[in-house]
Scaffold this active site. Structure first.
Site, PDB file in Angstrom:
ATOM      1  N   SER A  27     -12.831  89.419  40.650  1.00 20.18           N
ATOM      2  CA  SER A  27     -11.539  90.013  41.020  1.00 20.18           C
ATOM      3  C   SER A  27     -11.035  89.515  42.365  1.00 20.18           C
ATOM      4  O   SER A  27     -11.731  89.648  43.380  1.00 20.18           O
ATOM      5  CB  SER A  27     -11.663  91.545  41.129  1.00 20.18           C
ATOM      6  OG  SER A  27     -11.965  92.096  39.896  1.00 20.18           O
ATOM      7  N   HIS A  58      -7.506  88.536  37.278  1.00 26.17           N
ATOM      8  CA  HIS A  58      -8.320  87.714  36.382  1.00 26.17           C
ATOM      9  C   HIS A  58      -7.408  86.862  35.507  1.00 26.17           C
ATOM     10  O   HIS A  58      -6.699  87.371  34.649  1.00 26.17           O
ATOM     11  CB  HIS A  58      -9.200  88.602  35.496  1.00 26.17           C
ATOM     12  CG  HIS A  58     -10.301  89.256  36.246  1.00 26.17           C
ATOM     13  ND1 HIS A  58     -11.530  88.669  36.412  1.00 26.17           N
ATOM     14  CD2 HIS A  58     -10.349  90.412  36.909  1.00 26.17           C
ATOM     15  CE1 HIS A  58     -12.283  89.468  37.143  1.00 26.17           C
ATOM     16  NE2 HIS A  58     -11.601  90.529  37.448  1.00 26.17           N
ATOM     17  N   HIS A  80     -14.658  92.586  31.385  1.00 20.82           N
ATOM     18  CA  HIS A  80     -15.654  93.577  31.782  1.00 20.82           C
ATOM     19  C   HIS A  80     -16.017  94.439  30.579  1.00 20.82           C
ATOM     20  O   HIS A  80     -15.201  94.662  29.688  1.00 20.82           O
ATOM     21  CB  HIS A  80     -15.094  94.486  32.881  1.00 20.82           C
ATOM     22  CG  HIS A  80     -14.604  93.747  34.082  1.00 20.82           C
ATOM     23  ND1 HIS A  80     -13.376  93.143  34.128  1.00 20.82           N
ATOM     24  CD2 HIS A  80     -15.202  93.511  35.279  1.00 20.82           C
ATOM     25  CE1 HIS A  80     -13.224  92.566  35.309  1.00 20.82           C
ATOM     26  NE2 HIS A  80     -14.319  92.764  36.029  1.00 20.82           N
ATOM     27  N   TYR A  82     -16.058  97.531  30.495  1.00 20.14           N
ATOM     28  CA  TYR A  82     -15.179  98.701  30.365  1.00 20.14           C
ATOM     29  C   TYR A  82     -13.877  98.409  29.617  1.00 20.14           C
ATOM     30  O   TYR A  82     -13.153  99.317  29.230  1.00 20.14           O
ATOM     31  CB  TYR A  82     -14.857  99.305  31.746  1.00 20.14           C
ATOM     32  CG  TYR A  82     -14.125  98.408  32.719  1.00 20.14           C
ATOM     33  CD1 TYR A  82     -12.777  98.100  32.563  1.00 20.14           C
ATOM     34  CD2 TYR A  82     -14.788  97.889  33.823  1.00 20.14           C
ATOM     35  CE1 TYR A  82     -12.107  97.290  33.455  1.00 20.14           C
ATOM     36  CE2 TYR A  82     -14.136  97.076  34.724  1.00 20.14           C
ATOM     37  CZ  TYR A  82     -12.792  96.778  34.539  1.00 20.14           C
ATOM     38  OH  TYR A  82     -12.132  95.971  35.428  1.00 20.14           O
ATOM     39  N   GLU A  83     -13.564  97.116  29.423  1.00 22.88           N
ATOM     40  CA  GLU A  83     -12.293  96.801  28.755  1.00 22.88           C
ATOM     41  C   GLU A  83     -12.347  97.091  27.256  1.00 22.88           C
ATOM     42  O   GLU A  83     -11.333  97.407  26.641  1.00 22.88           O
ATOM     43  CB  GLU A  83     -11.920  95.342  29.012  1.00 22.88           C
ATOM     44  CG  GLU A  83     -11.549  95.113  30.478  1.00 22.88           C
ATOM     45  CD  GLU A  83     -11.296  93.659  30.799  1.00 22.88           C
ATOM     46  OE1 GLU A  83     -10.383  93.079  30.208  1.00 22.88           O
ATOM     47  OE2 GLU A  83     -12.032  93.104  31.637  1.00 22.88           O
ATOM     48  N   ALA A 110     -16.425  91.244  43.152  1.00 24.03           N
ATOM     49  CA  ALA A 110     -16.057  92.173  44.215  1.00 24.03           C
ATOM     50  C   ALA A 110     -16.965  93.384  44.040  1.00 24.03           C
ATOM     51  O   ALA A 110     -17.227  93.798  42.912  1.00 24.03           O
ATOM     52  CB  ALA A 110     -14.595  92.577  44.065  1.00 24.03           C
ATOM     53  N   MET A 205     -18.918  96.521  38.668  1.00 22.42           N
ATOM     54  CA  MET A 205     -18.702  96.737  37.233  1.00 22.42           C
ATOM     55  C   MET A 205     -18.827  95.453  36.418  1.00 22.42           C
ATOM     56  O   MET A 205     -18.298  95.366  35.314  1.00 22.42           O
ATOM     57  CB  MET A 205     -17.300  97.331  37.017  1.00 22.42           C
ATOM     58  CG  MET A 205     -17.014  98.585  37.821  1.00 22.42           C
ATOM     59  SD  MET A 205     -15.308  99.133  37.589  1.00 22.42           S
ATOM     60  CE  MET A 205     -15.131 100.294  38.947  1.00 22.42           C
ATOM     61  N   SER A 206     -19.500  94.458  36.963  1.00 25.52           N
ATOM     62  CA  SER A 206     -19.543  93.164  36.246  1.00 25.52           C
ATOM     63  C   SER A 206     -20.890  92.471  36.472  1.00 25.52           C
ATOM     64  O   SER A 206     -21.884  93.108  36.820  1.00 25.52           O
ATOM     65  CB  SER A 206     -18.413  92.263  36.755  1.00 25.52           C
ATOM     66  OG  SER A 206     -18.654  91.882  38.093  1.00 25.52           O
ATOM     67  N   ASN A 229     -15.190  97.248  49.787  1.00 27.06           N
ATOM     68  CA  ASN A 229     -15.089  98.652  50.255  1.00 27.06           C
ATOM     69  C   ASN A 229     -16.482  99.215  50.479  1.00 27.06           C
ATOM     70  O   ASN A 229     -17.455  98.702  49.924  1.00 27.06           O
ATOM     71  CB  ASN A 229     -14.369  99.510  49.193  1.00 27.06           C
ATOM     72  CG  ASN A 229     -15.053  99.424  47.837  1.00 27.06           C
ATOM     73  OD1 ASN A 229     -14.876  98.449  47.108  1.00 27.06           O
ATOM     74  ND2 ASN A 229     -15.842 100.429  47.503  1.00 27.06           N
ATOM     75  N   HIS A 241      -8.094  99.870  42.854  1.00 26.50           N
ATOM     76  CA  HIS A 241      -8.131  98.450  42.483  1.00 26.50           C
ATOM     77  C   HIS A 241      -7.312  97.625  43.481  1.00 26.50           C
ATOM     78  O   HIS A 241      -7.679  96.494  43.810  1.00 26.50           O
ATOM     79  CB  HIS A 241      -7.594  98.260  41.057  1.00 26.50           C
ATOM     80  CG  HIS A 241      -7.762  96.867  40.533  1.00 26.50           C
ATOM     81  ND1 HIS A 241      -9.000  96.264  40.400  1.00 26.50           N
ATOM     82  CD2 HIS A 241      -6.852  95.939  40.131  1.00 26.50           C
ATOM     83  CE1 HIS A 241      -8.837  95.033  39.933  1.00 26.50           C
ATOM     84  NE2 HIS A 241      -7.549  94.812  39.764  1.00 26.50           N
TER      85      HIS A 241
END
Ligand code: HPA
Length: 267
Positions: A27, A58, A80, A82-83, A110, A205-206, A229, A241
């Site tokens: 990201s 992306h 990802h 989650y998609e 990230a 998340m990846s 963060n 995001h």
């Protein structure tokens, strides 16, 4: 079969280009492709089995090119878990990189930091991971090769190279364990406390499913997180995001320098 055809198509349109190193850009990190010399680009939409990248930041493109004497294949954009709730959507892109001739895969992402010293905008080299989702991209594989050894999945020799490069360039390179959460929601502060106790230094998340696929495909692996963060509950700033994208841009300069330094070493 599908992979062989995709590899053949890429080779035929690139005059038999044979990359040595694959890179996946996370990201907000897509601008790395600006350093490619003589690039040839493919949209994922034109490559059978490649996913349509869906999240902002992306692109969904495969770029072939040269950096400081090393031929590379860059996946600008990933999907990802989650998609779609499907953990193996990056299978064909990663196996295609191996099919094209890549020996090594460098992943970028990230991530949120769990350690005070690794501030937003800094870069962390991953030493290992914790798969907190309980899913694997190798579910359903039938071959005995599915029992992948994950010890030293993050190649110790490559890690040492990155530390040496960082030192030469005067870049502070953090090191730590990445914990994969499925997302798309950010973690709760209680989950971050639990992650700390379990030994995580960063969360995201990846990356983890791609590392598993890459090791299964016989690729050496390294991974770099740009810290965007402090993780949930560790700062007063709200997680979003947009914040991820903004701080990814801050860390991208050091990330680019480290990647270029690495590619120069492997030429
Ligand atoms: N958690 C999960 N994924 C992330 C984060 C985070 O804090 N920051 C960037 N990606």
């Amino acid at each position: 079969m599908r992979i062989a055809k995709t590899v053949e198509l890429i080779q035929s349109k690139s005059h038999g280009f044979k990359p040595k190193i694959g890179i996946i850009l996370g990201s907000g990190l897509g601008s790395f492709v600006d350093v490619l010399e003589r690039p040839i680009s493919f949209s994922y939409n034109d490559l059978d089995g490649f996913p349509a990248a869906g999240v902002s930041g992306h692109e969904g493109k495969l770029h072939l090119g040269n950096v400081k004497g090393t031929d590379v294949a860059v996946l600008q954009g990933r999907v990802h878990y989650y998609e779609s709730g499907i953990p193996d959507e990056m299978t064909i892109p990663i196996r295609s990189l191996a099919g094209l001739g890549c020996e090594t895969l460098i992943l970028t992402n990230a991530a949120g930091s769990l350690v005070e010293e690794a501030m937003p905008g800094s870069v962390m080299l991953l030493t290992d991971h914790i798969n907190f989702t309980g899913v694997s991209p190798l579910f359903g594989e039938k071959d005995i090769s599915r029992f992948v050894d994950m010890v030293d999945a993050y190649d110790p020799v490559i890690r040492l190279s990155f530390h040496n490069i960082a030192e030469d360039m005067g870049i502070k390179l953090h090191e730590g364990v990445y914990m994969w959460f499925c997302g798309p929601n950010f973690e709760t502060p209680a989950e971050i406390q639990a992650a700390k106790i379990l030994g995580a230094d960063a969360v995201g998340m990846s990356t983890v499913p791609e590392v598993i696929l890459a090791r299964h495909a016989g690729l050496k692996v390294a991974a770099l997180s740009v810290i965007t963060n402090m993780a949930a509950g560790m700062s007063d700033e709200a997680l979003s995001h947009e914040q991820t994208m903004e701080n990814a841009h801050k860390g991208v300069k050091d990330l680019k320098s480290l990647l270029v330094g690495f590619l120069e070493l492997y030429s």
